[in-house]
Motif scaffolding. Structure first.
Motif, PDB file in Angstrom:
ATOM      1  N   ASN A   8      15.793   4.245   9.674  1.00  0.00           N
ATOM      2  CA  ASN A   8      14.458   4.281   9.072  1.00  0.00           C
ATOM      3  C   ASN A   8      13.470   3.745  10.104  1.00  0.00           C
ATOM      4  O   ASN A   8      13.446   2.542  10.365  1.00  0.00           O
ATOM      5  CB  ASN A   8      14.458   3.403   7.808  1.00  0.00           C
ATOM      6  CG  ASN A   8      13.065   3.193   7.243  1.00  0.00           C
ATOM      7  OD1 ASN A   8      12.139   3.936   7.569  1.00  0.00           O
ATOM      8  ND2 ASN A   8      12.909   2.177   6.398  1.00  0.00           N
ATOM      9  N   LYS A  10      10.302   3.586   9.871  1.00  0.00           N
ATOM     10  CA  LYS A  10       9.080   3.030   9.264  1.00  0.00           C
ATOM     11  C   LYS A  10       7.862   3.635   9.983  1.00  0.00           C
ATOM     12  O   LYS A  10       7.914   4.792  10.386  1.00  0.00           O
ATOM     13  CB  LYS A  10       9.083   1.511   9.321  1.00  0.00           C
ATOM     14  CG  LYS A  10      10.418   0.923   8.846  1.00  0.00           C
ATOM     15  CD  LYS A  10      10.374  -0.550   8.641  1.00  0.00           C
ATOM     16  CE  LYS A  10      11.786  -1.055   8.381  1.00  0.00           C
ATOM     17  NZ  LYS A  10      11.814  -2.317   7.674  1.00  0.00           N
ATOM     18  N   HIS A  90      12.189   2.361  -1.220  1.00  0.00           N
ATOM     19  CA  HIS A  90      12.355   1.295  -0.222  1.00  0.00           C
ATOM     20  C   HIS A  90      11.541   0.089  -0.681  1.00  0.00           C
ATOM     21  O   HIS A  90      10.447   0.236  -1.234  1.00  0.00           O
ATOM     22  CB  HIS A  90      11.875   1.792   1.146  1.00  0.00           C
ATOM     23  CG  HIS A  90      12.244   0.848   2.250  1.00  0.00           C
ATOM     24  ND1 HIS A  90      11.550  -0.318   2.492  1.00  0.00           N
ATOM     25  CD2 HIS A  90      13.262   0.876   3.144  1.00  0.00           C
ATOM     26  CE1 HIS A  90      12.126  -0.955   3.512  1.00  0.00           C
ATOM     27  NE2 HIS A  90      13.170  -0.246   3.920  1.00  0.00           N
ATOM     28  N   GLU A  92       9.709  -1.938   0.781  1.00  0.00           N
ATOM     29  CA  GLU A  92       8.332  -2.026   1.298  1.00  0.00           C
ATOM     30  C   GLU A  92       7.386  -1.165   0.459  1.00  0.00           C
ATOM     31  O   GLU A  92       6.234  -1.528   0.250  1.00  0.00           O
ATOM     32  CB  GLU A  92       8.306  -1.609   2.779  1.00  0.00           C
ATOM     33  CG  GLU A  92       8.926  -2.692   3.651  1.00  0.00           C
ATOM     34  CD  GLU A  92       9.488  -2.196   4.977  1.00  0.00           C
ATOM     35  OE1 GLU A  92       9.203  -1.061   5.378  1.00  0.00           O
ATOM     36  OE2 GLU A  92      10.240  -2.975   5.600  1.00  0.00           O
ATOM     37  N   ALA A 164      16.982  -9.629   3.439  1.00  0.00           N
ATOM     38  CA  ALA A 164      17.734  -9.327   4.663  1.00  0.00           C
ATOM     39  C   ALA A 164      17.021  -8.289   5.524  1.00  0.00           C
ATOM     40  O   ALA A 164      17.409  -8.058   6.664  1.00  0.00           O
ATOM     41  CB  ALA A 164      19.139  -8.835   4.301  1.00  0.00           C
ATOM     42  N   ILE A 165      15.972  -7.659   4.987  1.00  0.00           N
ATOM     43  CA  ILE A 165      15.297  -6.584   5.722  1.00  0.00           C
ATOM     44  C   ILE A 165      14.380  -7.173   6.792  1.00  0.00           C
ATOM     45  O   ILE A 165      13.446  -7.918   6.481  1.00  0.00           O
ATOM     46  CB  ILE A 165      14.496  -5.677   4.756  1.00  0.00           C
ATOM     47  CG1 ILE A 165      15.456  -4.961   3.792  1.00  0.00           C
ATOM     48  CG2 ILE A 165      13.664  -4.659   5.533  1.00  0.00           C
ATOM     49  CD1 ILE A 165      14.766  -4.094   2.758  1.00  0.00           C
ATOM     50  N   GLY A 166      14.707  -6.858   8.037  1.00  0.00           N
ATOM     51  CA  GLY A 166      13.858  -7.280   9.165  1.00  0.00           C
ATOM     52  C   GLY A 166      13.852  -8.770   9.440  1.00  0.00           C
ATOM     53  O   GLY A 166      12.998  -9.252  10.187  1.00  0.00           O
ATOM     54  N   GLY A 203      22.012  -2.016   3.740  1.00  0.00           N
ATOM     55  CA  GLY A 203      20.858  -2.118   4.645  1.00  0.00           C
ATOM     56  C   GLY A 203      20.310  -3.527   4.677  1.00  0.00           C
ATOM     57  O   GLY A 203      20.234  -4.199   3.649  1.00  0.00           O
ATOM     58  N   GLY A 204      19.915  -3.971   5.864  1.00  0.00           N
ATOM     59  CA  GLY A 204      19.334  -5.310   6.028  1.00  0.00           C
ATOM     60  C   GLY A 204      19.901  -5.958   7.281  1.00  0.00           C
ATOM     61  O   GLY A 204      21.017  -6.475   7.249  1.00  0.00           O
ATOM     62  N   SER A 205      19.150  -5.863   8.409  1.00  0.00           N
ATOM     63  CA  SER A 205      19.520  -6.518   9.668  1.00  0.00           C
ATOM     64  C   SER A 205      20.880  -6.086  10.216  1.00  0.00           C
ATOM     65  O   SER A 205      21.608  -6.899  10.794  1.00  0.00           O
ATOM     66  CB  SER A 205      19.446  -8.049   9.507  1.00  0.00           C
ATOM     67  OG  SER A 205      18.122  -8.439   9.196  1.00  0.00           O
ATOM     68  N   VAL A 206      21.228  -4.806  10.015  1.00  0.00           N
ATOM     69  CA  VAL A 206      22.461  -4.293  10.643  1.00  0.00           C
ATOM     70  C   VAL A 206      22.190  -4.120  12.140  1.00  0.00           C
ATOM     71  O   VAL A 206      21.150  -3.601  12.549  1.00  0.00           O
ATOM     72  CB  VAL A 206      22.888  -2.936  10.024  1.00  0.00           C
ATOM     73  CG1 VAL A 206      24.129  -2.398  10.747  1.00  0.00           C
ATOM     74  CG2 VAL A 206      23.166  -3.089   8.533  1.00  0.00           C
ATOM     75  N   LEU A 224      21.859   1.755   6.206  1.00  0.00           N
ATOM     76  CA  LEU A 224      20.464   2.126   6.419  1.00  0.00           C
ATOM     77  C   LEU A 224      19.920   1.098   7.407  1.00  0.00           C
ATOM     78  O   LEU A 224      19.983  -0.115   7.139  1.00  0.00           O
ATOM     79  CB  LEU A 224      19.694   2.106   5.094  1.00  0.00           C
ATOM     80  CG  LEU A 224      18.219   2.522   5.150  1.00  0.00           C
ATOM     81  CD1 LEU A 224      18.030   3.895   5.777  1.00  0.00           C
ATOM     82  CD2 LEU A 224      17.599   2.515   3.749  1.00  0.00           C
ATOM     83  N   VAL A 225      19.427   1.582   8.537  1.00  0.00           N
ATOM     84  CA  VAL A 225      19.092   0.697   9.657  1.00  0.00           C
ATOM     85  C   VAL A 225      17.617   0.827  10.005  1.00  0.00           C
ATOM     86  O   VAL A 225      17.148   1.947  10.242  1.00  0.00           O
ATOM     87  CB  VAL A 225      19.947   1.077  10.894  1.00  0.00           C
ATOM     88  CG1 VAL A 225      19.668   0.120  12.049  1.00  0.00           C
ATOM     89  CG2 VAL A 225      21.433   1.100  10.549  1.00  0.00           C
ATOM     90  N   GLY A 226      16.897  -0.287  10.030  1.00  0.00           N
ATOM     91  CA  GLY A 226      15.483  -0.261  10.408  1.00  0.00           C
ATOM     92  C   GLY A 226      15.323  -0.518  11.897  1.00  0.00           C
ATOM     93  O   GLY A 226      15.490   0.375  12.727  1.00  0.00           O
ATOM     94  N   GLY A 227      15.058  -1.771  12.245  1.00  0.00           N
ATOM     95  CA  GLY A 227      14.735  -2.155  13.627  1.00  0.00           C
ATOM     96  C   GLY A 227      15.704  -1.608  14.672  1.00  0.00           C
ATOM     97  O   GLY A 227      15.277  -1.104  15.718  1.00  0.00           O
TER      98      GLY A 227
HETATM   99  C1  PEP Z   1      15.120  -1.106   6.411  1.00  0.00           C
HETATM  100  O1  PEP Z   1      13.939  -1.048   6.727  1.00  0.00           O
HETATM  101  O2  PEP Z   1      15.563  -0.360   5.514  1.00  0.00           O
HETATM  102  C2  PEP Z   1      15.992  -2.047   7.103  1.00  0.00           C
HETATM  103  C3  PEP Z   1      17.216  -2.195   6.692  1.00  0.00           C
HETATM  104  O3  PEP Z   1      15.427  -2.738   8.158  1.00  0.00           O
HETATM  105  P1  PEP Z   1      16.196  -3.704   9.213  1.00  0.00           P
HETATM  106  O4  PEP Z   1      17.457  -2.982   9.641  1.00  0.00           O
HETATM  107  O5  PEP Z   1      15.235  -3.867  10.328  1.00  0.00           O
HETATM  108  O6  PEP Z   1      16.521  -4.960   8.490  1.00  0.00           O
END
Ligand code: PEP
Length: 246
Positions: A8, A10, A90, A92, A164-166, A203-206, A224-227
């Motif tokens: 993701n 963003k 999501h 956010e 845990a997100i970001g 998802g969350g800081s993977v 689900l991976v953000g950063g």
């Molecule tokens: C996300 O935005 O869905 C997410 C999991 O972000 P992050 O991996 O950066 O924690």
């Protein structure tokens, strides 16, 4: 079942970052898991045109097919430019765009109508976890934000603890196991045996450093991976771990 790793992006990325998607795509020639990237809307068409192995996803959609909704995009429009997945709910968007469970449900139905797969995000806040309300929050979110027909083809669930997100914080292994097991139980009791095959992502800081352990947990069918999805080398570490964990 093979794992799904979805990135993701963003509101990050410009047209030059299609090169990162191409690097990920080349790597996916050799791996044994499903990979998707969800860039911002303006990059969807190019990302889809310039890749062969990965799937492309969008980060949100409107509930209607078309209409006088300035600034909005329908699921059908996203599918037309190549989206096979669309994120809904999501945290956010729940927090910043006032998306209630009911809106998330309508959006999930819109994604199903378009033929894409909805990645429906659920998860508790830190306060809710501290008050030991995690499972009841997940239950309420699933009851109120999932459509009446959920299949392995039309829906993926992403369990994303909001805290845990970001943040770099990741729940204990047992906490992830308990949440995923609860989600699986709910899905099977609500939608029948077929729901054993609905993918449940964490998802969350993977990151590359914790992916292997997370993927070894029962009922974790991907991430689900953000950063860590914004740089191809970081994301490739995660998809390699997913591929090796089958
Ligand atoms: C996300 O935005 O869905 C997410 C999991 O972000 P992050 O991996 O950066 O924690």
């Amino acid at each position: 079942m093979s794992k799904l790793v979805a990135g993701n992006w963003k509101m990050f990325g410009d047209i030059n970052m299609i090169s990162e998607i191409k690097k990920i795509d080349q790597h996916c020639n050799e791996i044994d898991c499903e990979v998707a990237i969800c860039p911002p809307f303006p990059l969807l068409f190019s990302a889809n045109e310039q890749t062969e192995n990965i799937k492309i996803g969008a980060q949100s959609c409107h509930v209607n097919i078309n209409g006088a909704h300035t600034g909005e995009v329908s699921a059908e429009m996203l599918v037309e430019v190549g989206a096979q997945f669309i994120l809904v709910g999501h945290s956010e968007r729940r927090q910043n765009n006032n998306e209630t469970n009911n809106v998330v449900k309508l959006k999930s139905e819109a994604v199903h109508r378009s033929g894409a797969t909805a990645i429906v995000c659920i998860g508790e806040t830190l306060e809710e976890r501290k008050e030991e309300k995690t499972l009841s929050v997940l239950q309420e979110q699933m009851l109120s934000s999932l459509p009446t027909k959920v299949t392995p083809q039309n829906t993926v669930i992403a369990y994303e603890p909001v805290w845990a997100i970001g943040t770099g914080l990741v729940p204990e292994t047992d906490q992830i196991r308990a949440a995923h097991s609860f989600i699986r139980g709910f899905l099977v009791s609500t939608y029948g045996a077929e729901a054993h095959n609905v993918k449940i992502l964490y998802g969350g800081s993977v990151k590359g450093s914790n992916a292997k352990e997370i993927f070894s947990i029962a009922n974790v069918n991907g991430a689900l991976v953000g950063g860590a999805s914004l740089k191809s080398s970081d994301f490739i570490e995660i998809i390699t771990a997913a591929s090796n964990s089958v």
